[in-house]
Motif scaffolding. Structure first.
Motif: not given
Lengths: 161, 536
Positions: B159-165
């Motif tokens: 949820r920091g922005g980059a959206g990595f699983p």
């Protein structure tokens, strides 16, 4: 220069990290707590406690914005001027305040040494702009009248003290 | 009769005068000897109505706001006395438990902010009474692999922005043979326009802690750090308090809840450098160095804090974990879209009628968020665009409001999901000026390590300033586009790589405003200040 209470606090901080260097930010906060800024003695004391050089400490202070090497007022008045706040009049509010305090647009310290005004970006209260922190305490939905009242009260407190 | 009166006492409630309201409430309840429990809570998110007071009698809740000290007496009369003369309907927010009569609240789906505004953030008992630490107990009965699998299945993305699983990230570090492993919570929320993390911590600190302890168990971390902004004194003190409570409860420290797991937490306060939100910079800052980013690889999972494997997640990501474990990954995945599960919290600000903190399922159309929940633009203005992700994000014009909130769909518009800042721009705002605001921020916060970011953002800013001053050159817009590419592709870290986004998207959707500025037309001359400012 560390008081006994501060030395105890430092010892507690050291325990939280595997090396002393990692304690540099909390140690600087501790050194800055009393008067809101760091003089050469404070910086030397932090360097000595952490086995670092004075140059190391200066390089840290220079990188982060919350450490100050200039004498500041008793109260740090920080007003957010970034976009979300500007949309609610934050930036215009800041400039009017600077003018009323007799300070240049970039801010500064009042002649009586009580207040240091500074524009900042994002205090995470954009929905309540104009917004500011005075010594980290939030003041929101500010108007010219309300901030003047707050400053007047602080001035009175300082004079009474 | 059982009665509870809840009063929001978050940073924003307090600034709105909640302390005075609390004192008035306390003395009136004592004076009248009312059988009422007064509860101080975090923020419900409806910051446009603070201070907010929730009167709950026998399970039936009525919500009021703003409640000034003078309004306390008539409110108590209404509920506990002679009747409701003196209570204005203007103060009433909602009289239904599901809040369906107030769309700002009723249309939300709350997961990470579910208990914000409901429980006392200083009370562990309150958290425990709402299934607190039940997820941890459940997780400790599972194997670490099963916990990671649940997070994978939940389709939770960073949820920091980059959206990595998140599950993939956890798996990487879990498999590392090196010890110790560190878990880091990125609470260095610095995007202008974002305050989700502050509100979550101030409203429900144990939810973050519980998520971290579960994460530590899953990845095998023995020590955790929460890197928080020093500008959040209340959030930091609430977290400290909660950490001590969790230790006493046995959820932190040695042999957690008798499971054999050892894990403890330290809060590290930042010192005002935006770039420290970047994970490698953040780790250097914890290590007591200048918070400058370094090249990846190596990734933190390979070589992070002090060279050991480290896992960094942001506040909202970690606050989602307990709900995933407790309610099951399928439930969480089902809230969102095919590729992305759960909900997302947003800080709704700018020219919006109902500002505040909102949480909606991933997949919700922007239109619903802006109009149904936010009530559209304030003061009868029309929507022009929404800026998502602050200075790292881009703008989405009004005609694309059917776009759904989803990492990939948003990226297709040129914007990003971001960490949750959502600045609403109405028809009075100059887009060139908007881009200038955000670029001056990133330019100022550039750490100066790599040339494209240090020099490139400066050059871009020069062009924007020239355009805004009506001294634009014919080559400026082409040069600006070229610089966007250089800075975006050539910068070392996320700060520089995303810095051109506000410029790129405004060029894409509002090129006419750049052209007008270039030609020094009417639009070009009034831009030195935002229209909203001039009228303020």
């Amino acid at each position: 220069m560390w008081s006994e209470a501060e030395q105890n606090e430092l010892a507690k901080i050291f325990k939280k990290y595997p090396d002393k260097r990692s304690a540099v930010l909390p140690a600087l906060y501790l050194a800055q707590a009393e008067k809101n800024w760091l003089d050469d003695d404070d910086i030397a004391a932090v360097a000595e406690a952490l086995d670092l050089t004075v140059t190391d400490i200066h390089s840290i202070i220079g990188f982060y914005t919350l450490f100050r090497k200039q004498k500041t007022g008793k109260y740090m008045v920080q007003i957010c001027t970034d976009l979300p706040c500007a949309l609610r009049g934050g930036e215009a509010f800041y400039h009017r305040l600077a003018e009323r305090m007799g300070l240049p647009p970039e801010g500064g310290t009042t002649a009586d040494g009580l207040f240091t005004l500074e524009p900042v970006v994002c205090l995470a209260a954009c929905d309540k702009a104009p917004v500011g922190q005075i010594n980290l305490k939030y003041h929101e939905n500010l108007t010219d009248e309300s901030i003047d009242a707050v400053l007047a009260q602080l001035r009175q407190e300082a004079q009474g003290a | 009769m059982s009665a509870i009166i809840r009063l929001g006492m978050s940073t924003s409630d307090i600034a709105a005068g909640a302390e005075a309201t609390f004192l008035a409430l306390q003395s009136a309840v004592r004076h009248r000897q009312l059988p009422v429990e007064i509860k101080r809570t975090g923020s419900l998110g409806a910051s446009h109505r603070e201070p907010v007071v929730d009167v709950e009698i026998d399970g039936q809740s009525t919500l009021y706001g703003p409640v000034t000290p003078e309004r306390v007496r008539p409110l108590l009369d209404q509920h506990f006395g002679s009747g409701g003369r003196g209570v204005s309907s203007d103060w009433l927010i909602s009289r239904r438990n599901d809040r369906s009569d107030y769309p700002f609240l009723g249309k939300q789906v709350k997961v990470t902010t579910r208990l914000c505004g409901l429980i006392d953030p200083y009370s562990l008992e309150d958290y425990l009474a709402h299934d607190g630490y039940e997820a941890l107990k459940k997780a400790l009965k599972m194997s670490p692999e099963e916990v990671v699998q649940a997070v994978l299945d939940s389709k939770l993305r960073g949820r920091g922005g980059a959206g990595f699983p998140t599950g993939i990230k956890w798996n990487l570090i879990r498999k590392s043979p090196n010890f110790p492993k560190y878990l880091i919570c990125n609470a260095d929320e610095g995007d202008p326009g974002a305050f989700m993390d502050r509100a979550t911590i101030e409203g429900d600190p144990h939810k973050l802690l519980e998520g971290m302890i579960i994460a530590a168990y899953a990845i095998g971390a023995s020590r955790g750090y929460i890197y928080a902004r020093a500008e959040y004194p209340l959030a930091v003190s609430i977290l400290r308090h909660a950490i001590n409570q969790a230790r006493e409860y046995g959820a932190l420290g040695k042999n957690i809840l008798g499971s054999g797991l050892d894990f403890d937490l330290t809060i590290k306060e930042g010192a005002g450098a935006f770039v420290c939100g970047e994970e490698t910079a953040l780790m250097h800052s914890i290590e007591g160095k200048r918070g400058m980013p370094t090249m990846r690889p190596p990734y933190p999972a390979q070589s992070g804090l002090w060279g050991y494997p480290s896992n960094i997640n942001n506040v909202e990501t970690l606050a989602s974990i307990s709900s995933i474990v407790l309610n099951g990954p399928d439930w969480f995945a089902g809230l969102g879209t095919d590729k992305s599960g759960g909900t997302k919290a947003f800080a709704l600000t700018g020219a919006i009628q109902r500002s505040g903190l909102v949480e909606v399922p991933i997949g919700t159309p922007l239109r619903e968020l802006i109009y149904d929940i936010g009530g559209g633009c304030a003061d009868g203005h029309d929507l022009k665009a929404v800026q998502m992700g602050g200075p790292s994000g881009g703008c989405i014009p009004a005609n694309l409001m059917d776009t759904i909130i989803d990492y990939d769909e948003l990226r297709a518009t040129g914007a990003i999901m971001g960490s949750g800042g959502m600045v609403v721009l109405d028809d009075t705002v100059s887009m060139v000026n908007m881009a200038h605001y955000f670029l001056s921020f990133t330019q100022d916060e550039s750490c100066g390590k790599c040339v494209p970011c240090r020099v490139g953002t400066r050059k871009m800013l020069n062009i924007l300033q020239r355009l805004l001053a009506g001294r634009g050159r014919m080559t400026d817009i082409d040069n600006l586009r070229r610089l966007c590419i250089t800075v975006g592709q050539g910068s070392l870290c996320g700060l520089g790589q995303t810095a051109p986004n506000p410029v790129l998207t405004t060029l894409r959707y509002f090129e006419d405003e750049y052209m007008a500025a270039l030609e020094g037309g009417a639009n070009g001359n009034v831009q030195a200040q935002l229209a909203a400012e001039v009228t303020a």
